[in-house]
Write an enzyme that holds these catalytic residues in place. Structure first.
Site, PDB file in Angstrom:
ATOM      1  N   MET A  35       0.800  -1.225   0.000  1.00 37.92           N
ATOM      2  CA  MET A  35       0.000   0.000   0.000  1.00 37.92           C
ATOM      3  C   MET A  35       0.834   1.277   0.000  1.00 37.92           C
ATOM      4  SD  MET A  35      -2.881  -1.265  -0.287  1.00 37.92           S
ATOM      5  CE  MET A  35      -3.587  -2.892  -0.077  1.00 37.92           C
ATOM      6  N   CYS A  36       2.148   1.155  -0.180  1.00 37.87           N
ATOM      7  CA  CYS A  36       3.004   2.345  -0.226  1.00 37.87           C
ATOM      8  C   CYS A  36       2.897   3.032  -1.582  1.00 37.87           C
ATOM      9  CB  CYS A  36       4.457   1.961   0.020  1.00 37.87           C
ATOM     10  SG  CYS A  36       4.837   1.689   1.738  1.00 37.87           S
ATOM     11  N   HIS A  37       2.925   4.342  -1.541  1.00 39.02           N
ATOM     12  CA  HIS A  37       2.920   5.131  -2.765  1.00 39.02           C
ATOM     13  C   HIS A  37       4.329   5.184  -3.351  1.00 39.02           C
ATOM     14  CE1 HIS A  37      -0.625   6.586  -0.618  1.00 39.02           C
ATOM     15  NE2 HIS A  37      -1.109   6.933  -1.793  1.00 39.02           N
ATOM     16  N   MET A  40       8.193   4.437   5.792  1.00 37.35           N
ATOM     17  CA  MET A  40       8.380   3.073   5.295  1.00 37.35           C
ATOM     18  C   MET A  40       9.662   2.958   4.466  1.00 37.35           C
ATOM     19  SD  MET A  40       6.111   1.423   6.784  1.00 37.35           S
ATOM     20  CE  MET A  40       6.659  -0.108   6.068  1.00 37.35           C
ATOM     21  N   GLU A  41      10.007   4.001   3.745  1.00 33.59           N
ATOM     22  CA  GLU A  41      11.234   3.978   2.960  1.00 33.59           C
ATOM     23  C   GLU A  41      12.465   3.926   3.869  1.00 33.59           C
ATOM     24  OE1 GLU A  41       8.014   5.081   0.325  1.00 33.59           O
ATOM     25  OE2 GLU A  41       8.522   5.743   2.343  1.00 33.59           O
ATOM     26  N   ASP A  70      23.677 -11.454   4.721  1.00 34.49           N
ATOM     27  CA  ASP A  70      23.930 -12.268   3.532  1.00 34.49           C
ATOM     28  C   ASP A  70      25.417 -12.344   3.206  1.00 34.49           C
ATOM     29  OD1 ASP A  70      23.219 -13.727   1.079  1.00 34.49           O
ATOM     30  OD2 ASP A  70      23.843 -11.879   0.075  1.00 34.49           O
TER      31      ASP A  70
END
Length: 159
Positions: A75-77, A114-115, A129
């Site tokens: 749902m992120c733009h 969110m970014e 990793d």
């Protein structure tokens, strides 16, 4: 249904319409902590990890993750990011902790929390990793929003 804007009249998830929001400068800072063994700490700081410069790769991964957050968080733009900075700070002692900080900035109608969180997470995952062949016991610890500025809800700073 609820007045919560992430649901439509049928109660189903939707991407929030931000077209009526004001364009403002928005920033967010997120942090993630990675606990590593003394051997991994030495490998990273001495540049002897066989896969290359761990922190340089993690920094690029964080930037790429911030730019592509909308592709993995449904749902992120998609946002035109104007700045992304990633920094690393070691805390040594009984444990070896790498503090990863991601700062993201835009001028737009929705925030960049969110970014920033995605960037900090991607950096930690990339380091894991690149170093897992040395020791799989690394622990990705807290990932959290430290602060955000701009927007209708105002500023936020974690105590």
């Amino acid at each position: 249904m609820s007045e919560f804007s992430h649901f439509n009249q049928e109660g189903r998830a939707r991407m929030v319409d931000v077209s009526d929001k004001d364009v403002t400068v928005r920033t967010a800072v997120a942090k993630s902590i990675l606990e590593v063994s003394p051997g991994i700490y030495r490998g990273i700081t001495e540049g002897t990890v066989k896969k290359g410069d761990v922190l340089a790769v993690a920094q690029v991964a964080a930037i790429m993750a911030a730019k592509n957050t909308h592709q993995i968080i449904p749902m992120c733009h998609p946002l035109p990011l104007s700045g992304i900075d990633v920094s690393f700070e070691w805390e040594t002692g009984e444990m070896h902790l790498l503090h990863i900080s991601a700062t993201v900035k835009t001028k737009g109608q929705t925030g960049v929390e969110m970014e920033a969180l995605t960037a900090a997470s991607a950096a930690a995952l990339t380091i894991y990793d690149m170093c897992k062949a040395l020791d799989k016991g690394m622990v990705i610890r807290e990932t959290q929003l430290m602060e955000k500025t701009g927007g209708k809800s105002g500023d936020y700073r974690r105590d």
